[in-house]
Design an enzyme around this catalytic site. Structure first.
Site, short mmCIF file in Angstrom:
data_model
loop_
_atom_site.label_atom_id
_atom_site.label_comp_id
_atom_site.label_asym_id
_atom_site.label_seq_id
_atom_site.Cartn_x
_atom_site.Cartn_y
_atom_site.Cartn_z
N LYS B 89 0.86 -1.20 0.00
CA LYS B 89 0.00 0.00 0.00
C LYS B 89 0.89 1.24 0.00
CE LYS B 89 -3.97 1.99 2.52
NZ LYS B 89 -4.78 1.90 3.76
N SER B 164 -9.71 2.49 2.75
CA SER B 164 -8.79 3.15 1.85
C SER B 164 -7.90 2.20 1.05
CB SER B 164 -7.91 4.11 2.63
OG SER B 164 -7.06 3.40 3.52
N SER B 188 -9.81 0.02 6.90
CA SER B 188 -9.21 0.16 5.57
C SER B 188 -8.55 -1.10 5.01
CB SER B 188 -8.19 1.30 5.57
OG SER B 188 -8.86 2.53 5.61
#
Ligand SMILES: [Mg+2]
Ligand SMILES: [Zn+2]
Lengths: 98, 517, 502
Positions: B89, B164, B188
């Site tokens: 990420k 996210s 997330s």
């Protein structure tokens, strides 16, 4: 608790150092008002005898021995600098010259 | 023939691929190249990756292959996952690859240091495929708030992949990567896992070092694994977990027995396990299809010997409010460092005095997107003079109440269960003008962050042809329990379906999406 | 600039009408090896931005870790200031934007300082003791260093741009905050100076800070307000920031009292604001008024966990406390037998340690004082240096003293040798040998010189024989000439008397 006024928002944007146009201020005033109304209920449930939790897992005394470690090279320090001069970060005047 | 083999390769779980690598059935270079090819094939449609790290990934793969080929002590000492590719990420800093947090603020920024989890991944020699998309600074539940374009859900390209961590979830769901790292501040990792039919785990707060994860809300953030199977996540958490002297909030003791717990859960035997169903996290507000899959899962768990009990956590109704005070407050302070002085793109004001104050104001106005600004302003408000006690102070008290609710619930049950998200993936743009509706997506995941406890999401079936996730929660430090329960449900469901859920994902029709500009 | 012309009321006149109320915030930089929250070196004077880690630059993703030694030093300061030590305390974030602050918040302590409720007895020049109550001592981190470029003065006003060096960012600080100080009256400026001097002495004595004010190791913010005599409500205060010498602290308080009195006498109000001290004009100018931008939005630092101080830990630290400076002074004065004035001069000259070490090395108290307050002080003054920085060690004095006792050199030569020591020529014994400075008291050589002188001056010899002993002095000239000034005059006299059988 009253919702956020546009005047509040001008002050908040200054505190947060985010310049905002009039249109942005108008839009956000409305949005934040809705959000604040939705979350304000927390102040009703939280009575004074309840302790605050600032860390989800309670730890104490996480301390480091006073031993020097690796520093960044000057190239690494300035790698991403928007502006620099003689190995220091260069910033515009702090006070308004006028 | 070769093509078949390669396309099979990307569908293997990380554990299966690792076994083939160790056995010498396939090389890491071939495996990494297969994933890079897949990225080339489908990422134009998905936009899961912000940066592809092909050269370095192949070099690490070649190194692993060489060590394995040479044999001996060095080969013996290789980590079991060595050579298995992973996606990162783009909130986690990496040397040699850009880190943007999906923000214009950090466009072009190169970190001079590695996050602790990246050091561990490098030490274990997992080739890093690249950096995955996210909502800017991890603020959002749809990956629509990225400065670099939306990521699409591999199950339906018109739908959000969650957020996210939508990039990591989409990459894993679309076979671009068998493993990925995510970060979970209010869901997330888990909510994207749920809506993409993948597995994601938020470890106990402090179980994995946060050093090098760009902070959103420090007291809530946690790095965790993203994968297609529960066992894979267990392997990855064991790799990245453990105490880090650079993170004062990292747990002094390593959380152990995760892989063993996943393996034992996979037998499908849950005799003696008490599973609590949280009254407040089901029913009203949850889509009928989500509720139906949830109830089917409960039946399977009961059938496997688990004792199902109903538990109530009455203060969870305040969790969202507390979260939307604590998180933005910490955000407002954590994101203050982005000011255009030391790094990042400096933007000059268009008119008026050129002072540093104004340059900071213009830089932050141009560098941050709307959702980030909204949260910074909200947090600035919640912390400001006169409001602290009513807002931040009260929210921290609510946190105590929620912890007490969980303590009481865990006195009755070993793990708790709920749907991971109230709905299946919604359509791109559906919540554009309603931030509050967006926030409701995290209603079931946020409580774990407030309390610091571990949570997992596992695929629970489909509704409207879209994945539904089932979440298990356990007490702090008891991450092994979520792996056991998660692996059990995964095995039970796959047995009942006769296949994995992810195998039902439709082919990605790249042609249906206009290529990225 | 305009504020330089502020009217003032004469100090004594002001004090007839008003009582000054003081308060001090003293920042002490700790001399730990590393910074408060990172393992970067805590060092002064290195090249810009070389003592920084990702943490000190506030890079994305970094986290702080507390320096244990800094915590212990803070507790030591708290104990030396007679404070209570918090059983549990934590850090908070003080949020404000400034380019020398890499995170745009300062990690500090807010409502739970590590030490609180203490006091410090401050000795004024005439020996009077004034007790200053300490509100708190808390831990925090220093900011980086800004250099203002362009413009006339190097000041922030009128600068075109500024350069930032983060070497100092994150250096551990202890901020010591007094309670409001009333009752100092016209001794307020003197008390201000004496208080800061006492804090400086304490942290230096503890060994937790280099305590060099000229380097900013100790920095004082002085709060001053005036209240009409007999009033029961404090006046509005001003805070003069970063006053960096003892003299300046005294002058700044003096100036602010005169300025406040003038403002109040004119019927105007004092604005609550920070003031800047200007050494050149010995005056303050208006800084920044308190504003709503001072909303620091403190909240508990989520990246750090609380510190719990066990009784064992605190007691272990207490056992490390050196003798308090005031107690030590009392003891030394009695031991050495100096008069009040003599002792005060020694203290003011800052050579207590040196004299103590010199005596410990074997000289008498009187001799030690004679050297340090006499010749060494003179050389220091000539070199425009602090006595302690001159490079003269107690061992130097002991060596010089024994050379004199052994009659190898006389007082006059000893002073010369000391100058050579200061010039870096080495130890006294080496210098005496290298420069052939030893007094000639070799009786053969001296005897021959005396014989030659007597042979050349028969009339003088007759006078001596006749009982005019002062005539011996006339022989000294030729003898000294023959021995290049290194003859011991006393010995020459003895030899003459011997030779003449007197
Ligand atoms: Mg202060
Ligand atoms: Zn301070």
């Amino acid at each position: 608790m009253s919702a956020i006024s546009r005047e509040d928002l001008v002050h908040l944007s200054r505190l947060a150092h985010i310049e905002m146009s009039g249109a942005e201020l108008d839009k956000m005033t409305g949005e934040l008002g809705v959000i604040v109304d939705a979350i304000a209920s927390v102040s009703e449930v939280a009575s004074s005898d309840i302790p605050a939790t600032s860390h989800p897992i309670p730890l104490t005394n996480v301390l480091r021995e006073d031993v020097v470690g690796q520093t960044l090279s000057i190239d690494e320090v300035l790698l991403n600098a928007p502006d620099s001069d003689s190995n220091r970060f260069k910033v515009p005047a702090i006070l308004d010259g006028e | 023939m070769v093509n078949n083999l390669v396309s099979d390769l990307i569908r293997l779980s990380a554990t299966e691929l690792a076994a083939k690598l160790r056995a010498g059935d396939v090389t890491s270079v071939v495996a990494v190249q297969a994933h890079l090819d897949r990225i080339a094939e489908v990422d134009g449609a998905l936009n899961a990756f912000l940066h592809v790290n092909a050269e370095e990934a192949l070099a690490v793969a070649a190194e692993v292959d060489a060590i394995r080929a040479a044999g001996g002590a060095e080969a013996e000492a290789l980590h079991p996952l060595a050579g298995v590719p992973i996606a990162i990420k783009d909130l986690i800093v990496t040397k040699g690859q850009p880190t943007t947090a999906a923000s214009k603020m950090l466009e072009g920024w190169m970190s001079p240091y590695d996050a602790t989890v990246i050091e561990k991944i490098r030490a274990a020699k997992l080739p890093m495929l690249g950096k995955t998309n996210l909502d800017e600074f991890a603020m959002g539940s749809s990956t629509e708030h990225s400065a670099y374009g939306v990521t699409r859900n591999p199950w339906n390209l018109d739908r959000i992949p969650g957020g996210s961590g939508g990039g990591s979830a989409a990459a894993v769901a679309s076979f671009e990567a068998p493993l990925a790292l995510g970060t979970d501040t209010g869901g997330s990792i888990r909510q994207p896992g749920a809506v993409t039919g993948t597995v994601g785990v938020k470890p106990t707060y402090g179980g994995v070092s946060r050093y090098g994860a760009i902070a959103m809300a420090s007291s809530l953030d946690q790095i965790g694994p993203v994968s297609r199977t529960v066992l894979d996540s267990a392997h990855l958490q064991e790799l990245i977990g453990g105490h880090d002297p650079k993170d004062s909030t990292s747990l002094p003791k390593t959380l152990e027995g995760l892989v063993a717990a996943a393996e034992s859960g996979a037998t499908g035997d849950l005799k003696g396990l008490r599973i609590g169903v949280i009254t407040e996290l089901q029913g009203e507000g949850y889509q009928a299809g989500v509720q139906a899959r949830f109830e089917e899962s409960l039946e399977l768990l009961k059938g496997a010997g688990a004792e199902i009990v109903e538990v109530s956590c009455p203060n969870l109704k305040y969790a969202l409010g507390a979260y939307y005070l604590i998180m933005p407050s910490e955000v407002s302070s954590n994101l203050a460092k982005f000011d255009g002085v030391r790094y990042g793109n400096r933007v000059l004001p268009e008119d008026g005095a050129l002072t540093i104050e104004r340059v900071m104001g213009a830089t932050r106005a141009a560098g941050f997107g709307d959702e980030v600004k909204r949260r910074i302003i909200l947090g600035t408000y919640a912390l400001s003079a006169g409001y602290y006690d009513a807002y931040y102070g009260s929210a921290q008290k609510v946190r105590t109440l929620i912890q007490r609710d969980f303590d009481a619930a865990f006195a009755q049950a070993d793990v708790l269960v709920s749907p991971t998200a109230p709905t299946v993936a919604f359509e791109l743009g559906a919540n554009d003008n309603d931030p509050l509706a967006m926030y409701l997506n995290d209603v079931a995941t946020i409580p774990a962050n407030l309390a610091g406890i571990p949570g997992i999401t596992v695929p629970g079936g489909l509704s409207e042809d879209l994945p539904v996730g089932i979440q298990f929660l356990a007490p702090a430090f008891e991450d092994a329990r979520v792996y056991r329960a998660g692996a059990a449900l995964e095995a039970l469901l796959e047995k009942s379906w006769g296949h994995t859920l992810i195998s039902q994902a439709p082919a990605i029709d790249s042609a249906s999406i206009a290529p990225k500009a | 600039m305009s504020n330089y012309t502020d009217e003032l009321v004469d100090f004594d006149v002001a004090l007839e009408k008003y009582d000054p109320v003081l308060g001090f915030e003293v920042h002490v930089e700790l001399n730990t090896k590393t910074k408060m929250f990172s393992d970067a070196p805590n060092a002064f004077g290195d090249d810009p931005n070389t003592n920084v880690t990702p943490v000190d630059l506030g890079l994305p993703g970094v986290l702080p870790v507390v320096n244990k030694t800094a915590v212990e030093y803070s507790i030591l300061i708290g104990l030396a200031l007679n404070c209570q030590i918090a059983e549990r305390c934590g850090f908070a974030r003080k949020n404000y934007f400034y380019p020398d602050t890499p995170k745009n918040f300062q990690t500090s302590q807010y409502d739970d300082p590590i030490a609180f409720d203490g006091w410090l007895d401050v000795e004024l020049e005439d020996g009077e003791i004034f007790r200053v109550e300490i509100e708190r001592a808390h831990m925090e981190e220093d900011a980086g260093k800004l250099t203002h470029m362009g413009g006339a003065s190097g000041r922030i006003q009128g600068a075109d741009y500024s350069l930032v060096d983060y070497n100092r960012a994150g250096v551990p600080l202890v901020e010591i905050v007094t309670k409001t100080i009333e009752g100092a009256g016209k001794r307020a400026p003197e008390l201000a100076k004496a208080y800061v001097a006492a804090v400086r002495e304490i942290v230096k004595n503890l060994g937790v800070s280099d305590a060099k004010m000229e380097r900013g190791n100790v920095r004082c913010d002085a709060n001053v307000s005036l209240m009409l005599k007999g009033a029961d409500k404090f006046g509005t205060r001003t805070e003069t920031k970063n006053v960096n010498s003892l003299r300046a602290v005294e002058h700044a308080v003096h100036f602010e009292i005169e300025r406040h009195a003038a403002v109040l006498d004119s019927g105007a109000k004092i604005v609550q604001e920070t003031r800047h001290w200007h050494e050149d004009t010995r005056s303050t100018t208006s800084g920044r008024p308190k504003s709503d931008a001072d909303d620091y939005r403190y909240f508990p630092e989520p990246d750090l966990v609380p510190i719990v101080t066990t009784a064992e830990w605190v007691e272990e630290l207490r056992s490390r406390l050196p003798e308090p400076p005031a107690d030590r002074r009392k003891r030394l004065k009695a031991d050495w037998g100096y008069a009040d004035k003599e002792f005060r001069d020694v203290v003011n000259a800052g050579v207590l340690d040196e004299i103590e070490a010199t005596i410990a090395a074997g000289t008498s108290a009187a001799v030690a004082r004679k050297w340090w307050m006499g010749e060494i002080a003179r050389l220091a003054k000539a070199a425009d240096k602090e006595i302690a920085d001159l490079g003269v060690t107690p061992e130097t004095i002991v060596e010089l003293n024994s050379l004199i006792a052994e009659k190898k050199i006389n007082d006059k030569i000893a002073r010369l040798v000391l100058e050579y020591v200061v010039d870096g020529e080495g130890k006294p014994t080496e210098i005496v040998a290298k420069r052939s400075l030893a007094v000639v008291n070799d009786d053969d050589a001296l005897g021959k010189a005396v014989d030659d002188a007597m042979a050349a001056m028969p009339d003088v010899v007759e006078k001596i024989k006749g009982g005019k002993m002062q005539a011996i002095g006339a022989l000294m000239g030729p003898v000294m000439k023959a021995t290049r000034g290194q003859a011991d005059a006393g010995r020459v006299r003895e030899i003459v008397i011997e030779k003449l059988g007197l």
